[in-house]
Write a protein that holds these residues in place. Sequence first.
Motif, PDB file in Angstrom:
ATOM      1  N   GLY A 150       0.809  -1.211   0.000  1.00  0.00           N
ATOM      2  CA  GLY A 150       0.000   0.000   0.000  1.00  0.00           C
ATOM      3  C   GLY A 150       0.842   1.261   0.000  1.00  0.00           C
ATOM      4  N   GLU A 151       0.264   2.344  -0.519  1.00  0.00           N
ATOM      5  CA  GLU A 151       0.924   3.646  -0.532  1.00  0.00           C
ATOM      6  C   GLU A 151      -0.046   4.680   0.016  1.00  0.00           C
ATOM      7  N   SER A 152       0.493   5.796   0.483  1.00  0.00           N
ATOM      8  CA  SER A 152      -0.352   6.852   1.024  1.00  0.00           C
ATOM      9  C   SER A 152       0.063   8.195   0.442  1.00  0.00           C
ATOM     10  N   LEU A 153      -0.799   9.203   0.642  1.00  0.00           N
ATOM     11  CA  LEU A 153      -0.518  10.528   0.102  1.00  0.00           C
ATOM     12  C   LEU A 153       0.528  11.273   0.923  1.00  0.00           C
ATOM     13  N   GLY A 154       0.679  10.922   2.191  1.00  0.00           N
ATOM     14  CA  GLY A 154       1.653  11.580   3.058  1.00  0.00           C
ATOM     15  C   GLY A 154       2.318  10.560   3.962  1.00  0.00           C
ATOM     16  N   LYS A 155       3.541  10.843   4.390  1.00  0.00           N
ATOM     17  CA  LYS A 155       4.302   9.847   5.140  1.00  0.00           C
ATOM     18  C   LYS A 155       3.706   9.576   6.527  1.00  0.00           C
ATOM     19  N   ASP A 156       2.936  10.524   7.091  1.00  0.00           N
ATOM     20  CA  ASP A 156       2.355  10.341   8.423  1.00  0.00           C
ATOM     21  C   ASP A 156       0.884   9.958   8.377  1.00  0.00           C
ATOM     22  N   ASP A 157       0.365   9.641   7.189  1.00  0.00           N
ATOM     23  CA  ASP A 157      -1.062   9.356   7.062  1.00  0.00           C
ATOM     24  C   ASP A 157      -1.495   8.188   7.942  1.00  0.00           C
ATOM     25  N   GLY A 158      -0.679   7.133   8.001  1.00  0.00           N
ATOM     26  CA  GLY A 158      -1.040   5.964   8.800  1.00  0.00           C
ATOM     27  C   GLY A 158      -1.133   6.295  10.274  1.00  0.00           C
ATOM     28  N   THR A 159      -0.176   7.052  10.782  1.00  0.00           N
ATOM     29  CA  THR A 159      -0.179   7.452  12.192  1.00  0.00           C
ATOM     30  C   THR A 159      -1.380   8.331  12.506  1.00  0.00           C
ATOM     31  N   MET A 160      -1.651   9.291  11.632  1.00  0.00           N
ATOM     32  CA  MET A 160      -2.788  10.184  11.862  1.00  0.00           C
ATOM     33  C   MET A 160      -4.112   9.429  11.811  1.00  0.00           C
ATOM     34  N   PHE A 161      -4.217   8.446  10.907  1.00  0.00           N
ATOM     35  CA  PHE A 161      -5.451   7.662  10.836  1.00  0.00           C
ATOM     36  C   PHE A 161      -5.646   6.845  12.109  1.00  0.00           C
TER      37      PHE A 161
END
Length: 238
Positions: A78-89
């Motif tokens: 998987g990829e995300s739009l920002g490097k901290d997206d997973g933590t913020m989610f």
Amino acid sequence: MVVYQSGLLLMATHSASNPKDLRRLLASVPVEDLIRRHRFVNFADVTHAKVVKPGVKFKVAFDLAGGEQLEIADRWTGESLGKDDGTMFQDLVRNLRYTGPLPEAAAAEAARTWAEDAMVLDAMSNVKVNDVDYDLVILDTGLVFVADPGGFQHGEQRLASLVENNPVFEIVGRNWMVWYEQIVDARIITNVPVAGELELYDGRRLSLKEGKYIQSLTDDTRQVLCAALRSVGATEPT
């Protein structure tokens, strides 16, 4: 998956499976059309949420109104739009505001908080209570411990969102409240970092101390917490 303030858009397609294509899709198609074409999970329909597996490749679980259970897991591909997206989610999941009814005991505490017009004095992230992590909200009537807080990196943002978007009585009703009057003995061990011990009227003993890394609402949080402990007669180091 696209995260909005009001819920999650789940798109069962691989046509926008990389950040560049996803940005292009979100910029070119109205949100209303995306919701109509795909599944939208409204946070108002979430009755409980939990981070089952925290970390870089996380797993979260939702209970929805009507009994449905939904699990979301990040994939290694998987990829995300920002490097901290997973933590913020994950922080968002931990701090979702549930709209369902409170249990009877919690509702009584919430009602008392409302009747006494309690107010937030300050808040500190990632406090350890008996070696378990909590976020701490300091009220003029007691201490509120928020379980499973998440990492310290977004602690200030998380605390600000909690106190700005939720009335005090709901913060109390949906978390662990220790009223000052429940504390029969207290001791401040150190002021910086803050560490102390509390003994409650029911015999429980709580060891309270800052985590290795913390964030807070203001620069005076340590002083506010120590003042709260002094207000219940806490002894201090000589």
